[in-house]
Motif scaffolding. Structure first.
Motif, PDB file in Angstrom:
ATOM      1  N   TYR A 139      -8.409 -11.294   3.903  1.00 55.62           N
ATOM      2  CA  TYR A 139      -6.888 -10.523   3.612  1.00 55.62           C
ATOM      3  C   TYR A 139      -6.161  -9.669   2.748  1.00 55.62           C
ATOM      4  CZ  TYR A 139      -5.492 -14.047   7.374  1.00 55.62           C
ATOM      5  OH  TYR A 139      -5.884 -15.201   8.634  1.00 55.62           O
ATOM      6  N   VAL A 140      -5.324  -9.066   3.099  1.00 56.77           N
ATOM      7  CA  VAL A 140      -5.001  -7.700   2.505  1.00 56.77           C
ATOM      8  C   VAL A 140      -3.824  -7.245   2.518  1.00 56.77           C
ATOM      9  CG1 VAL A 140      -5.267  -5.337   1.613  1.00 56.77           C
ATOM     10  CG2 VAL A 140      -7.414  -6.116   2.558  1.00 56.77           C
ATOM     11  N   GLN A 141      -3.398  -7.331   1.024  1.00 53.34           N
ATOM     12  CA  GLN A 141      -1.282  -7.454   1.689  1.00 53.34           C
ATOM     13  C   GLN A 141      -1.002  -5.764   2.157  1.00 53.34           C
ATOM     14  OE1 GLN A 141      -0.123  -7.708  -2.424  1.00 53.34           O
ATOM     15  NE2 GLN A 141      -0.684  -9.743  -2.673  1.00 53.34           N
ATOM     16  N   THR A 142      -0.848  -6.082   3.130  1.00 55.07           N
ATOM     17  CA  THR A 142      -0.375  -4.754   3.571  1.00 55.07           C
ATOM     18  C   THR A 142       0.700  -4.782   5.109  1.00 55.07           C
ATOM     19  OG1 THR A 142      -1.534  -5.339   5.896  1.00 55.07           O
ATOM     20  CG2 THR A 142      -2.642  -3.927   4.188  1.00 55.07           C
ATOM     21  N   ALA A 143       1.442  -3.875   5.287  1.00 56.84           N
ATOM     22  CA  ALA A 143       2.814  -4.183   6.131  1.00 56.84           C
ATOM     23  C   ALA A 143       2.442  -4.069   7.535  1.00 56.84           C
ATOM     24  CB  ALA A 143       3.997  -2.890   6.120  1.00 56.84           C
ATOM     25  N   LEU A 144       1.214  -5.154   7.904  1.00 58.16           N
ATOM     26  CA  LEU A 144       0.411  -5.413   8.812  1.00 58.16           C
ATOM     27  C   LEU A 144       1.536  -5.807  10.428  1.00 58.16           C
ATOM     28  CD1 LEU A 144      -1.184  -4.374  11.533  1.00 58.16           C
ATOM     29  CD2 LEU A 144      -2.822  -6.090  10.499  1.00 58.16           C
ATOM     30  N   SER A 145       2.308  -7.404  10.090  1.00 61.44           N
ATOM     31  CA  SER A 145       2.276  -8.194  10.245  1.00 61.44           C
ATOM     32  C   SER A 145       4.526  -8.038  10.196  1.00 61.44           C
ATOM     33  CB  SER A 145       2.322  -9.701   9.449  1.00 61.44           C
ATOM     34  OG  SER A 145       3.312  -9.773   7.906  1.00 61.44           O
ATOM     35  N   LEU A 146       4.300  -6.980   9.051  1.00 64.96           N
ATOM     36  CA  LEU A 146       5.803  -6.363   8.745  1.00 64.96           C
ATOM     37  C   LEU A 146       6.583  -5.838  10.721  1.00 64.96           C
ATOM     38  CD1 LEU A 146       6.519  -6.251   5.377  1.00 64.96           C
ATOM     39  CD2 LEU A 146       8.002  -7.897   6.655  1.00 64.96           C
ATOM     40  N   GLY A 192      -3.044 -12.346   0.027  1.00 65.60           N
ATOM     41  CA  GLY A 192      -4.329 -11.765   0.627  1.00 65.60           C
ATOM     42  C   GLY A 192      -4.332 -10.342  -1.152  1.00 65.60           C
ATOM     43  N   MET A 193      -4.894 -10.129  -0.882  1.00 68.10           N
ATOM     44  CA  MET A 193      -5.645  -8.626  -2.181  1.00 68.10           C
ATOM     45  C   MET A 193      -4.590  -8.235  -2.080  1.00 68.10           C
ATOM     46  SD  MET A 193      -9.338  -7.532  -2.844  1.00 68.10           S
ATOM     47  CE  MET A 193     -10.476  -8.859  -3.017  1.00 68.10           C
ATOM     48  N   PRO A 194      -3.755  -7.039  -3.155  1.00 69.33           N
ATOM     49  CA  PRO A 194      -3.728  -6.268  -3.873  1.00 69.33           C
ATOM     50  C   PRO A 194      -4.348  -4.930  -3.087  1.00 69.33           C
ATOM     51  CG  PRO A 194      -3.406  -7.683  -5.472  1.00 69.33           C
ATOM     52  CD  PRO A 194      -4.253  -8.161  -4.618  1.00 69.33           C
ATOM     53  N   THR A 195      -3.521  -4.261  -2.185  1.00 70.16           N
ATOM     54  CA  THR A 195      -4.570  -2.949  -1.308  1.00 70.16           C
ATOM     55  C   THR A 195      -4.885  -2.332  -2.402  1.00 70.16           C
ATOM     56  OG1 THR A 195      -2.464  -3.008  -0.106  1.00 70.16           O
ATOM     57  CG2 THR A 195      -3.733  -0.447   0.202  1.00 70.16           C
ATOM     58  N   ASN A 196      -4.626  -2.342  -4.062  1.00 76.24           N
ATOM     59  CA  ASN A 196      -5.706  -1.118  -4.074  1.00 76.24           C
ATOM     60  C   ASN A 196      -6.835  -1.682  -5.388  1.00 76.24           C
ATOM     61  OD1 ASN A 196      -3.374  -2.735  -6.266  1.00 76.24           O
ATOM     62  ND2 ASN A 196      -3.782  -1.622  -7.630  1.00 76.24           N
ATOM     63  N   VAL A 197      -6.910  -2.966  -5.106  1.00 79.36           N
ATOM     64  CA  VAL A 197      -7.698  -3.707  -5.717  1.00 79.36           C
ATOM     65  C   VAL A 197      -9.234  -3.791  -4.330  1.00 79.36           C
ATOM     66  CG1 VAL A 197      -8.344  -5.642  -6.284  1.00 79.36           C
ATOM     67  CG2 VAL A 197      -6.458  -4.743  -7.166  1.00 79.36           C
ATOM     68  N   PHE A 198      -8.354  -3.442  -3.404  1.00 81.27           N
ATOM     69  CA  PHE A 198      -9.230  -3.781  -1.678  1.00 81.27           C
ATOM     70  C   PHE A 198     -10.087  -2.000  -1.950  1.00 81.27           C
ATOM     71  CE2 PHE A 198     -10.577  -2.665   2.069  1.00 81.27           C
ATOM     72  CZ  PHE A 198     -10.807  -3.031   3.001  1.00 81.27           C
ATOM     73  N   VAL A 199      -9.360  -0.845  -2.317  1.00 83.53           N
ATOM     74  CA  VAL A 199      -9.409  -0.202  -2.135  1.00 83.53           C
ATOM     75  C   VAL A 199     -10.571   1.020  -3.010  1.00 83.53           C
ATOM     76  CG1 VAL A 199      -8.909   2.558  -2.180  1.00 83.53           C
ATOM     77  CG2 VAL A 199      -7.723   0.792  -0.758  1.00 83.53           C
ATOM     78  N   GLN A 200     -10.360   0.177  -4.109  1.00 85.31           N
ATOM     79  CA  GLN A 200     -11.432   0.161  -5.587  1.00 85.31           C
ATOM     80  C   GLN A 200     -12.428  -0.660  -5.566  1.00 85.31           C
ATOM     81  OE1 GLN A 200      -9.053  -0.855  -9.097  1.00 85.31           O
ATOM     82  NE2 GLN A 200      -7.590   0.395  -8.893  1.00 85.31           N
ATOM     83  N   ARG A 201     -12.154  -2.055  -4.844  1.00 84.82           N
ATOM     84  CA  ARG A 201     -13.985  -2.518  -4.307  1.00 84.82           C
ATOM     85  C   ARG A 201     -14.373  -1.864  -3.178  1.00 84.82           C
ATOM     86  NH1 ARG A 201     -12.263  -8.566  -5.186  1.00 84.82           N
ATOM     87  NH2 ARG A 201     -11.598  -8.157  -7.352  1.00 84.82           N
TER      88      ARG A 201
END
Length: 97
Positions: free
Chosen positions: A21-28, A48-57
């Motif tokens: 899970y990634v913190q996005t606005a999808l469910s919103l 979920g994981m913050p988006t910036n952390v996900f993108v870096q990884r």
């Protein structure tokens, strides 16, 4: 895996990213049965994981030419690929809950 095999002779590297899970606005922004915005953050997404952390990884995995990477805070995301191979019926049962 198929794309990786097909593109290998062209020096194309493929990284399969398996996200948790990634913190996005999808469910919103998701639409309900009436076609209206859901307007609420699902609990799984909020945790979920913050988006910036996900993108870096994800970018680091691609740069390192890893064939597959699981990017998730949740331990179950790391277990699922093994269950998919070893006991798919158990994974299906767990995912239904």
């Amino acid at each position: 895996d198929g794309l990786r095999a097909e593109a290998a002779h062209r020096s194309v590297h493929v990284t399969m990213i398996c996200p948790g899970y990634v913190q996005t606005a999808l469910s919103l922004n998701a639409l309900d049965a009436k076609g209206e915005k859901h307007g609420q953050m699902d609990e799984s997404t909020r945790r979920g994981m913050p988006t910036n952390v996900f993108v870096q990884r994800a970018l680091a995995a691609v740069a390192a030419r890893k064939p597959q990477v699981i990017i998730a805070q949740d331990a179950s995301a790391h277990i699922a690929p093994f269950l998919r191979v070893l006991c798919p019926s158990l994974l299906e049962l767990v995912m239904r809950k």
